[in-house]
Design an enzyme around this catalytic site. Structure first.
Site, PDB file in Angstrom:
ATOM      1  N   ASN A  31       0.805  -1.223   0.000  1.00 59.23           N
ATOM      2  CA  ASN A  31       0.000   0.000   0.000  1.00 59.23           C
ATOM      3  C   ASN A  31       0.840   1.276   0.000  1.00 59.23           C
ATOM      4  O   ASN A  31       0.337   2.357  -0.302  1.00 59.23           O
ATOM      5  CB  ASN A  31      -0.974   0.018   1.192  1.00 59.23           C
ATOM      6  CG  ASN A  31      -0.261  -0.114   2.525  1.00 59.23           C
ATOM      7  OD1 ASN A  31       0.444  -1.095   2.766  1.00 59.23           O
ATOM      8  ND2 ASN A  31      -0.450   0.861   3.403  1.00 59.23           N
ATOM      9  N   HIS A  32       2.138   1.161   0.318  1.00 58.15           N
ATOM     10  CA  HIS A  32       3.037   2.321   0.252  1.00 58.15           C
ATOM     11  C   HIS A  32       3.846   2.348  -1.043  1.00 58.15           C
ATOM     12  O   HIS A  32       4.872   3.038  -1.121  1.00 58.15           O
ATOM     13  CB  HIS A  32       3.988   2.328   1.456  1.00 58.15           C
ATOM     14  CG  HIS A  32       3.306   2.639   2.759  1.00 58.15           C
ATOM     15  ND1 HIS A  32       2.796   3.883   3.057  1.00 58.15           N
ATOM     16  CD2 HIS A  32       3.040   1.849   3.833  1.00 58.15           C
ATOM     17  CE1 HIS A  32       2.253   3.861   4.271  1.00 58.15           C
ATOM     18  NE2 HIS A  32       2.385   2.639   4.759  1.00 58.15           N
TER      19      HIS A  32
END
Length: 271
Positions: free
Chosen positions: A67-68
Site C-alpha cells: 500500500n506504500h
C-alpha cells in the site's frame, strides 16, 4: 526449491540488517530464491530506486511492495523498467509495473513470484481473489513453473486465511505481509500450499510496528495530527520464513520461521 521470504523492511536499520544478513542466510540455508518485501524501506514509506538496487545487489531475486508502493514518486519510472520489483497485481489496469515476475532459478528451473493486496481496511483496489485466479490460469506449480510464491499484503487475518484456502494447492506458498507482527500459524495447508498469516518485519521491534514509539503512541493519546512518524533506529530483527518445495509437484514440503538479530526470540531452520 529452497525459498527465503523476508518481511517488510522498515527504514535504514531494516535495510542495513537485510543487506548484512541476506548473503549469510542464502549461504547457510542454501537458498535458491530470495524474496523481500521492501515497501517500507524509505523511512517507513515506500522505496527509492537506489534502495531497491542495494537490496537486489545484496541477494534479493524479487522485491515486493504494497500500500506504500507510490510514496516515493521516483519509483514510478524505475518500476516500469525493473522487472524484479513488483507491486500488487490488483491495482487498476494501466498502473505502472507488474504484479508478477518470472525468475530463472539454478538448474534450469523457473519460479513465479506474485503479489496481491487485500481490501479490508485498505484501499479499495480491484478484487485480489479474481485477479489472482486470472493470473493462475496461465501457470501451475510443477508444470509451467517449478514454484509459485504469493505475497498477500493485507490487514485482516480473516481475509488472508480466506485467500490462502481459496488457492490452496494452486501455489507453493502464500506469505502474509503488512502488519509487521510475525504470527505463529505457519503451516502446510491440506492441498500442499505453505502459509503464514504474517511474516513480520525486518526492523527494530522496540517500536510501534517499526516506528518511533513515542510519536506513534501520542497519536492514540491525543487523536491530533502530530509529527510525521519516523522509523525506530535500534538493532533490527530480520524476520522471514524458509520454504522448501517439491520440484515435481511445486507444492510445499516445509515452512519454518526465520528470526535473527534484535529483540525477538531467535529461530533458524536446520538444513
Amino acid at each position: 526449491m529452497r525459498i527465503l521470504f523476508l518481511g517488510d523492511v522498515v527504514g535504514r536499520t531494516g535495510r542495513d540488517a537485510v543487506g548484512a544478513m541476506l548473503p549469510r542466510l542464502r549461504e547457510a540455508l542454501g537458498v535458491e530464491l530470495a524474496i523481500v518485501n521492501a515497501e517500507n524501506a524509505s523511512h517507513g514509506f515506500g522505496i527509492a530506486p537506489e534502495m531497491a538496487r542495494k537490496l537486489l545487489e545484496a541477494g534479493a531475486d524479487v522485491l515486493t511492495l504494497g500500500n506504500h508502493a507510490w510514496d516515493r514518486k521516483e519509483i514510478i519510472p524505475y518500476i516500469a523498467e525493473e522487472r524484479r520489483l513488483i507491486r500488487p497485481l490488483n491495482f487498476p489496469p494501466g498502473t505502472p509495473g507488474a504484479g508478477a515476475a518470472l525468475v530463472e532459478v539454478a538448474g534450469g528451473r523457473r519460479a513465479l513470484v506474485m503479489q496481491a493486496m487485500g481490501r479490508l481496511f485498505l484501499d479499495a483496489l480491484d478484487c485480489p481473489f479474481r485477479g489472482t485466479a486470472e493470473a493462475l490460469a496461465k501457470h501451475r506449480p510443477g508444470a509451467s513453473v517449478h514454484a509459485i510464491v504469493v505475497d498477500f499484503h493485507a490487514e485482516a487475518s480473516s481475509e488472508k486465511m480466506a485467500y490462502a484456502h481459496s488457492f490452496d494447492g494452486q501455489v507453493s506458498a502464500i506469505i502474509g505481509t503488512h502488519t509487521h507482527c510475525p504470527t505463529a500459524d505457519h503451516v502446510i495447508l491440506p492441498r500442499g500450499t505453505a502459509y503464514i498469516s504474517d511474516v513480520g518485519m525486518c526492523g527494530d521491534y522496540d517500536s510501534v510496528i517499526g516506528m518511533l514509539k513515542e510519536n506513534a503512541a501520542a497519536r492514540f493519546w491525543h487523536k491530533m495530527p502530530g509529527e510525521r512518524l519516523h522509523p525506530a533506529d535500534g538493532e533490527a530483527t530480520v524476520c522471514g520464513v524458509f520454504v522448501e518445495t517439491d520440484d515435481a509437484t511445486g507444492l510445499a514440503r516445509r515452512i519454518e520461521p526465520v528470526r535473527t538479530g534484535g529483540r525477538l526470540s531467535q529461530t533458524m531452520p536446520a538444513v
